[in-house]
Motif scaffolding. Structure first.
Motif, mmCIF file in Angstrom:
data_model
loop_
_atom_site.group_PDB
_atom_site.id
_atom_site.type_symbol
_atom_site.label_atom_id
_atom_site.label_comp_id
_atom_site.label_asym_id
_atom_site.label_seq_id
_atom_site.Cartn_x
_atom_site.Cartn_y
_atom_site.Cartn_z
ATOM 1 N N MET A 26 0.537 -1.251 -0.097
ATOM 2 C CA MET A 26 0.005 0.274 0.163
ATOM 3 C C MET A 26 1.284 1.627 0.082
ATOM 4 O O MET A 26 0.330 2.100 -0.624
ATOM 5 C CB MET A 26 -1.008 -0.311 1.414
ATOM 6 N N ASN A 60 -4.660 -6.076 -4.060
ATOM 7 C CA ASN A 60 -5.149 -5.128 -3.554
ATOM 8 C C ASN A 60 -5.101 -4.631 -2.248
ATOM 9 O O ASN A 60 -5.641 -2.867 -2.431
ATOM 10 C CB ASN A 60 -6.167 -5.894 -2.297
ATOM 11 N N ALA A 64 -5.717 -0.079 -3.120
ATOM 12 C CA ALA A 64 -6.015 1.215 -1.927
ATOM 13 C C ALA A 64 -4.574 2.363 -2.268
ATOM 14 O O ALA A 64 -5.559 3.437 -1.692
ATOM 15 C CB ALA A 64 -5.953 0.758 -0.399
ATOM 16 N N SER A 68 -5.653 5.860 -3.126
ATOM 17 C CA SER A 68 -5.450 6.645 -1.952
ATOM 18 C C SER A 68 -4.942 8.854 -2.217
ATOM 19 O O SER A 68 -5.300 9.441 -1.506
ATOM 20 C CB SER A 68 -4.899 6.768 -0.837
#
Length: 446
Positions: A26, A60, A64, A68
């Motif tokens: 992420m 995934n 994100a 974002s």
């Protein structure tokens, strides 16, 4: 500058351990997205992956991260690394991501990043992203958060792209080809492309279950392919690795043909047709001396680089070459692709086979490799064995002994605490003795 996360080919490691955790994925998405959000257009990133179980988790997490910071995400699912590079260009994306650890076991994974031009990122871009990973990344306003969309025709787009690299005046009619997809990213596209070009296709390594990628199949484990080619009386076998940027070939007798022979085949064929740029090819210091001698006999040159396809590509771009690669089968054909492409390289090899109308064992065996010995010596990370006077003296003596009849390459690994000692020459006994002598000196100094 020393890298904290990026290695020679992106970020790689065992999954659920730093740096291959969901949290880090992420953060990479946030940092890379923030770095490439430039201008006032709507920004887009293409994300592909191979067939590893951990790909779902990392994919995934990266979605994100990218959304974002305001980037839209296009998900293409399991696709070869070169397909992601191609789609990044084709879709006018700002960034491309391939989630893969290439030929590593399933428990590893990695993140490779491509710029909007489809090329792997520069050192400067990677260093800027690393700085953002450890810093504070500004998040997008609520109304500017990105969206994610999965496209279903990505495989068809790449299959068409790969087929377009095959000469229009040729077909694969009459050829029986065994294709080993390593239970990896090309398990659907590679067999389809060969079948659509007319080949009789026997596909193995096409049943991924998340854990069997590169497991006893693929370019790093060609034994099953060798056996299948012989048992099925096929004309040729083709092995890709987990993300399909690497190629190894097996002839009709079950003999493995490495990247050096394949590069020689493609380069000499292109030279005959006046389409080889640079007057030769680019390879690494690990390519066999036999390749260099063979090219010289054909009036062609060989430019050597450090190990790693990015170094090969840099030399190709700066010197105007259009064929390059590594002995391991990582072959770059810049007329078609911005990175190594196992399927496209295989199609060029098959074109030479069709034109020659001769067995693969004759067409692809271009030279006799000279004896080459490679050994690894582990050392304490705090030691500097290659700086020891005793080691320097032994290396100098070995270089003088091999002189013009051989070659010596000694380098620290970029991924583990080992010194790689490689020597090659016409006299196998001499080469083995030289390597052993250097290894002993390195061990004593380590």
């Amino acid at each position: 500058m020393a890298r904290k996360y990026f290695g020679t080919d992106g970020i790689r490691g065992a999954t659920n351990r730093m740096p291959m955790t969901a949290e880090m994925a992420m953060k990479v998405g946030m940092a890379a997205g923030a770095h490439f959000v430039r201008g006032d257009h709507k920004h887009r990133v293409v994300i592909g992956k191979d067939t590893r179980l951990s790909g779902y988790m990392l994919e995934n997490a990266m979605v994100a991260g990218f959304t974002s910071v305001g980037m839209d995400v296009v998900l293409v699912g399991p696709m070869p690394t070169p397909a992601v590079a191609m789609l990044t260009q084709s879709m006018r994306a700002d960034l491309g991501v391939m989630i893969s650890a290439s030929h590593n076991p399933f428990a590893d994974n990695g993140i490779k990043l491509f710029g909007p031009d489809g090329y792997k990122l520069s050192d400067a871009d990677e260093e800027a992203i690393e700085a953002l990973i450890d810093g504070d990344v500004p998040l997008a306003a609520s109304a500017e958060i990105g969206r994610a969309k999965r496209i279903e025709d990505a495989r068809g787009r790449y299959t068409h792209f790969a087929k377009a690299s095959f000469p229009r005046d040729l077909t694969l009619d009459g050829l029986k080809i065994v294709i080993d997809c390593a239970n990896g990213a090309a398990y659907q596209v590679a067999p389809s492309a060969l079948w659509e070009l007319g080949a009789e296709v026997i596909a193995i390594g096409t049943s991924p279950d998340g854990k069997n990628i590169n497991d006893g199949v693929g370019s790093t484990a060609p034994q099953v392919l060798c056996e299948t080619v012989v048992a099925s009386c096929a004309h040729i076998g083709i092995a890709l690795d987990g993300d399909a940027d690497r190629l190894i070939v097996v002839d009709e007798n079950g003999r493995v043909i490495d990247g050096d022979q394949l590069m020689a085949t493609i380069a000499t064929g292109w030279a005959r047709r006046g389409r080889l740029n640079g007057g030769g090819l680019v390879a690494t210091v690990m390519s066999n001396l036999g390749l260099e001698r063979h090219l010289a006999e054909q009036g062609l040159g060989l430019v050597r680089t450090k190990v790693g396809d990015r170094h090969v590509l840099e030399a190709m771009r700066s010197r105007g070459y259009n064929v390059g690669g590594e002995q391991s089968g990582h072959i770059i054909l810049s007329d078609y692709a911005t990175t190594g492409d196992g399927l496209v390289a295989a199609l060029q090899v098959l074109a030479e086979l069709v034109r020659a109308d001769a067995p693969a064992s004759e067409v692809l065996h271009r030279f006799d490799p000279v004896p080459q010995i490679l050994k690894n010596v582990r050392f304490d990370r705090t030691a500097r064995p290659l700086e020891a006077a005793s080691v320097i003296d032994v290396i100098a003596s070995a270089e003088a002994e091999l002189a013009t009849g051989g070659r010596l390459v000694i380098r620290p690994s970029g991924t583990e605490p080992v010194i790689r000692v490689m020597a090659e020459g016409d006299d196998r006994g001499q080469v083995e003795a030289v390597v052993d002598r250097i290894c002993e000196a390195v061990r004593a100094a380590a």
